[in-house]
Design a protein around this motif. Structure first.
Motif, PDB file in Angstrom:
ATOM      1  N   GLY A   5       0.877  -1.351  -0.026  1.00 39.97           N
ATOM      2  CA  GLY A   5      -0.006  -0.025   0.028  1.00 39.97           C
ATOM      3  C   GLY A   5       0.930   1.361   0.014  1.00 39.97           C
ATOM      4  O   GLY A   5       1.841   1.392  -0.694  1.00 39.97           O
ATOM      5  N   LYS A   6       0.334   2.305   0.856  1.00 34.59           N
ATOM      6  CA  LYS A   6       1.154   3.335   0.998  1.00 34.59           C
ATOM      7  C   LYS A   6       1.958   3.387   2.536  1.00 34.59           C
ATOM      8  O   LYS A   6       2.142   4.526   3.139  1.00 34.59           O
ATOM      9  CB  LYS A   6       0.593   4.589   0.861  1.00 34.59           C
ATOM     10  CG  LYS A   6      -0.135   4.866  -0.634  1.00 34.59           C
ATOM     11  CD  LYS A   6      -1.042   6.136  -0.683  1.00 34.59           C
ATOM     12  CE  LYS A   6      -1.344   6.289  -2.241  1.00 34.59           C
ATOM     13  NZ  LYS A   6      -2.170   7.316  -2.306  1.00 34.59           N
ATOM     14  N   GLY A   7       2.613   2.113   2.735  1.00 35.62           N
ATOM     15  CA  GLY A   7       3.310   2.192   3.982  1.00 35.62           C
ATOM     16  C   GLY A   7       4.572   2.981   4.133  1.00 35.62           C
ATOM     17  O   GLY A   7       4.838   3.483   3.220  1.00 35.62           O
ATOM     18  N   LYS A   8       4.903   3.027   5.381  1.00 36.96           N
ATOM     19  CA  LYS A   8       6.102   3.722   5.311  1.00 36.96           C
ATOM     20  C   LYS A   8       7.219   2.844   6.215  1.00 36.96           C
ATOM     21  O   LYS A   8       6.957   2.107   6.769  1.00 36.96           O
ATOM     22  CB  LYS A   8       5.869   5.025   6.435  1.00 36.96           C
ATOM     23  CG  LYS A   8       4.957   5.828   5.662  1.00 36.96           C
ATOM     24  CD  LYS A   8       4.605   7.008   6.648  1.00 36.96           C
ATOM     25  CE  LYS A   8       3.418   7.995   5.906  1.00 36.96           C
ATOM     26  NZ  LYS A   8       2.288   7.327   5.655  1.00 36.96           N
ATOM     27  N   ILE A   9       8.644   3.201   6.109  1.00 35.02           N
ATOM     28  CA  ILE A   9       9.625   2.589   6.797  1.00 35.02           C
ATOM     29  C   ILE A   9      10.337   3.638   7.646  1.00 35.02           C
ATOM     30  O   ILE A   9      10.761   4.724   7.247  1.00 35.02           O
ATOM     31  CB  ILE A   9      10.710   2.385   5.672  1.00 35.02           C
ATOM     32  CG1 ILE A   9      10.061   1.378   4.522  1.00 35.02           C
ATOM     33  CG2 ILE A   9      11.718   1.627   6.316  1.00 35.02           C
ATOM     34  CD1 ILE A   9      10.956   0.924   3.444  1.00 35.02           C
ATOM     35  N   ALA A  10      10.407   3.276   8.857  1.00 34.58           N
ATOM     36  CA  ALA A  10      11.120   3.947   9.952  1.00 34.58           C
ATOM     37  C   ALA A  10      12.668   3.396  10.166  1.00 34.58           C
ATOM     38  O   ALA A  10      12.666   2.158  10.507  1.00 34.58           O
ATOM     39  CB  ALA A  10      10.288   3.985  11.260  1.00 34.58           C
ATOM     40  N   VAL A  11      13.443   4.365  10.115  1.00 33.90           N
ATOM     41  CA  VAL A  11      14.998   3.718  10.465  1.00 33.90           C
ATOM     42  C   VAL A  11      15.648   4.648  11.494  1.00 33.90           C
ATOM     43  O   VAL A  11      15.520   5.899  11.368  1.00 33.90           O
ATOM     44  CB  VAL A  11      15.618   3.874   9.051  1.00 33.90           C
ATOM     45  CG1 VAL A  11      17.285   3.267   9.287  1.00 33.90           C
ATOM     46  CG2 VAL A  11      15.169   3.127   7.970  1.00 33.90           C
ATOM     47  N   LEU A  12      15.829   3.667  12.516  1.00 29.88           N
ATOM     48  CA  LEU A  12      16.531   4.538  13.533  1.00 29.88           C
ATOM     49  C   LEU A  12      17.970   4.182  13.774  1.00 29.88           C
ATOM     50  O   LEU A  12      18.280   3.091  13.457  1.00 29.88           O
ATOM     51  CB  LEU A  12      15.987   4.274  14.804  1.00 29.88           C
ATOM     52  CG  LEU A  12      16.740   4.595  16.280  1.00 29.88           C
ATOM     53  CD1 LEU A  12      16.650   6.023  16.434  1.00 29.88           C
ATOM     54  CD2 LEU A  12      16.123   4.031  17.490  1.00 29.88           C
TER      55      LEU A  12
END
Length: 204
Positions: free
Chosen positions: A156-163
């Protein structure tokens, strides 16, 4: 300009100056070339441990003429090829030649990733303090490339978070004992196209 522009990607004025300064700092006897002992001394200063075979492979990659020493022209060409790229499409263009021995693969990989940061480490007042930050920058470039390559697979229009950050290992015995901790250095959120939509550097 210079040899890099003739034989490889252009360095740009700033990187060319850094490259030249670094070359002459490694060339201890100032004879205009880097021999194996000077190259070995540099790796020792950077705490990079290579097997004999790995060292010979690395040295041969720089000594393209095969005359037994690395000229400034050969070094600048290699340096230009190994500069970290800001273009995600170029981020895997020059891949590390890993050892075939799996027990040495990680050390070889880390060493290869650190080499483009050698000038920065050599100039650092405390190399062991600067080392994990250089490793972080090298790994961040790799992670940015992975996200860029894989973002389209997010549903879908998911997101990726990178710490991102550095794991700090501390003494766990005696009077100075304390728990290990994680030092966060970056937080980014990417959309499904690989674009940064949140960067903690822009949001205090």
């Amino acid at each position: 300009s210079g040899a890099a522009a003739k034989y490889g990607p252009p360095l740009g004025d700033t990187n060319e100056a850094i490259c030249r300064k670094f070359f002459h700092s490694v060339d201890d006897n100032q004879d205009g070339s880097i021999d194996k002992s000077e190259c070995s001394a540099l790796l020792a200063k950077l705490n990079i441990s290579l097997s004999v075979a790995e060292f010979e492979t690395l040295y041969s990659e720089l000594d393209t003429s095969g005359d037994g020493s690395i000229s400034e022209s050969e070094f600048s060409t290699w340096y230009a090829r190994n500069l970290p790229s800001n273009n995600p499409q170029d981020a895997g263009a020059h891949q590390a030649k890993l050892t075939v021995d799996p027990t040495d693969a990680q050390q070889s990989f880390v060493g290869t990733m650190l080499l483009p940061h050698a000038a920065r480490l050599e100039a650092a007042e405390d190399k062991m303090v600067e080392l994990p930050f250089a490793l972080f920058d090298a790994q961040k470039g790799l992670m940015d490339h992975i996200v860029s390559a894989g973002a389209a697979n997010v549903a879908g229009k998911g997101k990726i978070a990178v710490l991102g950050g550095i794991q700090i290992n501390t003494p766990n015995e005696g009077d100075d004992a304390m728990e290990d901790y994680f030092l966060p250095l970056s937080m980014e959120v990417f959309d499904h196209r690989g674009n940064v939509i949140f960067d903690d550097n822009d949001h205090p």
